[in-house]
Design an enzyme around this catalytic site. Structure first.
Site: not given
Length: 235
Positions: A28-30, A55, A123, A149, A190, A211, A215
């Site tokens: 996942e490239f933020r 985001r 979110h 998601k 998770r 992030t 996590q």
């Protein structure tokens, strides 16, 4: 891309991709956290496919303004990009700025034309609704994207149970979903929700660069998910 579970290694630095290869299925490239993200994409020659996220600040990220869609539109033209994240509030037109909807839906159309999967994301940084409400949110997200998601905040163990139940129900209804609870009381979701159908997990390449709250380190989440799912198969 998401017919099977995908563990995405989150990073703002694509040069970290080699460190993720042993454990991740994708990166996942933020873009919103990255320095010169489009130049990074141009230079990327890694092995793992990319899920690109830019985001919005109003959903916990650092991207501001409608220009974030321009970056995502450019990103989906790269061969390595297999999926793009778009906020459900933008796709559904529930954000106060009506321009969000037109930009978000145009991006979704362009992604699908390019063969790039769309992750419609939600979110909630304050709470976890009841299971029935979670199922409705997942159905809405899955109807707008290829995967819905949903990440909520757990403040008690019951919140984690609600997310697990909702994941099971949404999957049984035929939706492709990615689910997790943020925060310590829901951290284990998770690893557990993939057993009930969640299709995407997220973990930082470097634990110092997490992030989202709760996590796991990448290698830890890989081991937990694979161990739990292997146990389910054997049973």
């Amino acid at each position: 891309m998401f017919e099977e579970f995908v563990l995405a290694a989150s990073t703002a630095d694509l040069s970290a991709e080699p460190a993720a290869r042993d454990h991740a299925d994708a990166v996942e490239f933020r873009l919103d956290l990255a320095g010169d993200p489009l130049a990074q994409l141009d230079a990327y020659d890694g092995d793992l496919p990319l899920l690109v996220t830019n985001r919005a600040s109003w959903e916990g990220g650092e991207a501001t303004g409608l220009g974030r869609y321009d970056a995502l539109s450019t990103a989906i033209g790269h061969d390595a990009v297999a999926a793009v994240d778009v906020e459900l509030a933008a796709l559904r037109g529930t954000h106060p700025d009506p321009a969000e909807e037109s930009h978000a839906t145009a991006l979704r159309d362009a992604a699908r034309e390019a063969g790039v999967a769309v992750v419609a994301s939600i979110h909630d940084f304050e709470s976890t609704p009841e299971p029935a409400a979670l199922v409705d949110l997942l159905a809405d997200a899955a109807s707008e994207g290829d995967v819905g998601k949903l990440a909520t905040t757990a403040t008690a163990p019951g919140d984690a149970l609600a997310m697990i139940e909702a994941t099971h129900e949404a999957t049984a209804a035929g939706h492709l979903v990615a689910t997790m609870c943020m925060g310590e009381p829901g951290r284990h979701t998770r690893a557990v929700t993939p057993v009930y159908g969640s299709k995407i997990g997220y973990a930082p390449v470097d634990p110092a660069d997490a992030t989202a709250p709760g996590q796991y380190p990448l290698a830890t989440l890989r081991e937990l998910v694979d161990g739990l799912r292997a146990g389910e198969t054997e049973a």
